[in-house]
Design an enzyme around this catalytic site. Structure first.
Site, PDB file in Angstrom:
ATOM      1  N   ASP A 167      27.845  49.185  25.577  1.00 49.47           N
ATOM      2  CA  ASP A 167      28.227  48.329  24.975  1.00 49.47           C
ATOM      3  C   ASP A 167      28.428  48.383  23.843  1.00 49.47           C
ATOM      4  O   ASP A 167      27.924  47.956  23.152  1.00 49.47           O
ATOM      5  CB  ASP A 167      27.211  47.252  25.779  1.00 49.47           C
ATOM      6  CG  ASP A 167      27.275  45.683  25.886  1.00 49.47           C
ATOM      7  OD1 ASP A 167      27.856  45.143  25.105  1.00 49.47           O
ATOM      8  OD2 ASP A 167      26.090  45.289  26.491  1.00 49.47           O
ATOM      9  N   ASP A 254      31.581  46.594  45.490  1.00 49.54           N
ATOM     10  CA  ASP A 254      31.467  44.831  45.654  1.00 49.54           C
ATOM     11  C   ASP A 254      32.939  43.545  45.897  1.00 49.54           C
ATOM     12  O   ASP A 254      32.903  42.595  46.100  1.00 49.54           O
ATOM     13  CB  ASP A 254      30.101  44.475  45.597  1.00 49.54           C
ATOM     14  CG  ASP A 254      29.756  43.266  45.619  1.00 49.54           C
ATOM     15  OD1 ASP A 254      30.144  43.043  46.761  1.00 49.54           O
ATOM     16  OD2 ASP A 254      29.560  42.283  45.610  1.00 49.54           O
ATOM     17  N   GLU A 259      41.076  38.659  45.673  1.00 48.48           N
ATOM     18  CA  GLU A 259      40.184  38.282  46.446  1.00 48.48           C
ATOM     19  C   GLU A 259      41.008  37.412  47.215  1.00 48.48           C
ATOM     20  O   GLU A 259      40.744  36.189  46.405  1.00 48.48           O
ATOM     21  CB  GLU A 259      38.908  38.329  45.984  1.00 48.48           C
ATOM     22  CG  GLU A 259      37.713  39.687  45.424  1.00 48.48           C
ATOM     23  CD  GLU A 259      36.543  39.223  45.020  1.00 48.48           C
ATOM     24  OE1 GLU A 259      36.124  38.037  44.902  1.00 48.48           O
ATOM     25  OE2 GLU A 259      36.267  40.052  44.579  1.00 48.48           O
ATOM     26  N   HIS A 277      31.981  40.648  47.537  1.00 48.06           N
ATOM     27  CA  HIS A 277      31.611  40.387  46.697  1.00 48.06           C
ATOM     28  C   HIS A 277      30.086  39.851  47.120  1.00 48.06           C
ATOM     29  O   HIS A 277      30.487  38.362  47.279  1.00 48.06           O
ATOM     30  CB  HIS A 277      32.613  39.214  46.670  1.00 48.06           C
ATOM     31  CG  HIS A 277      32.289  38.649  45.169  1.00 48.06           C
ATOM     32  ND1 HIS A 277      33.540  38.302  44.527  1.00 48.06           N
ATOM     33  CD2 HIS A 277      31.324  38.686  44.299  1.00 48.06           C
ATOM     34  CE1 HIS A 277      32.604  38.377  43.631  1.00 48.06           C
ATOM     35  NE2 HIS A 277      32.047  38.535  43.192  1.00 48.06           N
ATOM     36  N   ILE A 278      29.016  40.770  47.846  1.00 53.32           N
ATOM     37  CA  ILE A 278      27.948  40.008  48.218  1.00 53.32           C
ATOM     38  C   ILE A 278      26.616  40.380  47.684  1.00 53.32           C
ATOM     39  O   ILE A 278      25.829  40.072  47.800  1.00 53.32           O
ATOM     40  CB  ILE A 278      27.675  40.842  49.941  1.00 53.32           C
ATOM     41  CG1 ILE A 278      27.669  42.291  49.664  1.00 53.32           C
ATOM     42  CG2 ILE A 278      28.712  39.989  50.629  1.00 53.32           C
ATOM     43  CD1 ILE A 278      26.650  42.467  51.021  1.00 53.32           C
ATOM     44  N   ALA A 279      27.023  40.718  45.615  1.00 53.36           N
ATOM     45  CA  ALA A 279      25.852  41.581  45.275  1.00 53.36           C
ATOM     46  C   ALA A 279      24.536  40.141  45.345  1.00 53.36           C
ATOM     47  O   ALA A 279      23.481  40.213  45.130  1.00 53.36           O
ATOM     48  CB  ALA A 279      27.090  42.207  43.659  1.00 53.36           C
ATOM     49  N   ALA A 280      25.457  39.286  44.693  1.00 53.25           N
ATOM     50  CA  ALA A 280      24.666  37.219  44.600  1.00 53.25           C
ATOM     51  C   ALA A 280      23.861  37.251  46.201  1.00 53.25           C
ATOM     52  O   ALA A 280      23.689  35.814  45.735  1.00 53.25           O
ATOM     53  CB  ALA A 280      25.288  36.727  43.829  1.00 53.25           C
TER      54      ALA A 280
END
Length: 332
Positions: A167, A254, A259, A277-280
């Site tokens: 990072d 994900d 999309e 895209h279900i992470a949240a």
């Protein structure tokens, strides 16, 4: 105005205080959205509504955009700032859910869970076919050591994994890295060391296409890639080659560059896990996100300081956030 499928007790509470119009499919029609937006002072979106300069210029009465989520790819924050529009987001509210899915995908790759499930459901009992590998003692490389990256690494530590991180915006003496006993390394060094690479980056001009074939070739042939952040970070045609040619052992995505994606050769790979895209998307995270965004929008409309401001609008009467400000309104 709420232009996507955002609902819950916080939205109901917001509707009791203000005139809230829910049009969950309006994000699909940018021209109609631009035509209607001038009547509204507040706009709440997720990641599908494009809040660009055209929309912001049409929104003469708009003072706040609430983004239910972390990423701001779909919001022109700079133009909003020039227009005097405050942008808020929910930076931490879904972090636990995303971190948990990242760990779930790592375990699923290591233990071949999706294939074993499908094969067993077909009536087979092929125990030796699904010989896996332990995560214990392996090295996890975290690309992007923000809140979600930290929480992912924290959970990986509980599994006995070693942590390295890349990072460019944090220092080597970062206290959270110290807590994780993590080494801060260059991206190339991380890729060469890690048995699992987990990506936690926003989509910016610096990160789009960051993980390409040249970078996959720096990884171990036994390593896995997990991406729960933004699909544009991974060059998908290069990942296809890397997975088909055993440059790396497997991957889990994900998120996708586009999309929803058009089905192609990636969908046919046995060493790739795909989720939509279900992470949240957990009940707990969505409740926290909705409460936070509704609370901040209510604060702006009431002339109070917000908790999660993204920008400082020019020529705006919206109060700036203050550490001494009263605690957030509970919209329940």
């Amino acid at each position: 105005m709420i232009t996507e499928d955002i609902r819950g007790t916080a939205v109901d509470a917001l509707s009791q205080k203000f005139d809230v119009v829910r049009l969950p499919n309006l994000w699909k029609d940018s021209k109609e959205l631009a035509r209607q937006i001038n009547d509204f002072r507040g706009l709440i979106v997720r990641n599908q509504t494009t809040v660009d300069s055209v929309l912001l210029d049409a929104a003469q009465n708009l003072i706040v955009v609430g983004r239910a989520g972390v990423g701001l790819d779909n919001v022109d924050v700079e133009h909003a700032t020039r227009r005097g529009v405050l942008v808020t987001s929910t930076p931490d509210q879904n972090a636990i859910s995303v971190a948990e899915l990242a760990i779930c995908l790592m375990v699923s790759l290591a233990r071949k869970v999706p294939d074993a499930n499908q094969d067993t459901r077909a009536g087979n009992w092929n125990r030796q076919k699904f010989l896996g590998t332990e995560l214990y003692g392996k090295t996890l490389g975290i690309i992007g050591a923000g809140k979600i990256g930290y929480l992912t690494a924290q959970r990986a530590r509980a599994l006995g994994m070693k942590i390295v991180a890349y990072d460019p915006f944090i220092s080597r003496d970062n206290v959270l890295l110290g807590e994780l006993q993590a080494d801060l390394v260059s991206l190339d060094e991380l890729l060469s060391l890690a048995d699992v690479v987990s990506c936690h980056l926003p989509a910016t001009k610096e990160t789009v296409g960051l993980l390409d074939l040249s970078r996959f070739r720096k990884m171990k042939p036994t390593s896995f890639l997990v991406n729960t952040s933004r699909g544009e970070i991974v060059r998908e045609e290069d990942l296809l080659h890397a997975l088909k040619s055993s440059v790396i052992a497997g991957a889990a995505l994900d998120v996708r560059a586009s999309e929803p994606p058009i089905a192609g050769p990636l969908e046919g790979l046995p060493n790739l896990i795909l989720t939509p895209h279900i992470a949240a998307l957990t009940r707990e995270a969505q409740d926290r996100v909705t409460r936070a965004v509704c609370d901040d929008v209510a604060r702006v409309l009431e002339g109070r300081a917000v908790q999660n401001a993204v920008n400082k609008p020019l020529n705006s009467a919206v109060p700036a956030p203050r550490e001494s400000d009263s605690p957030p309104t509970v919209l329940a």
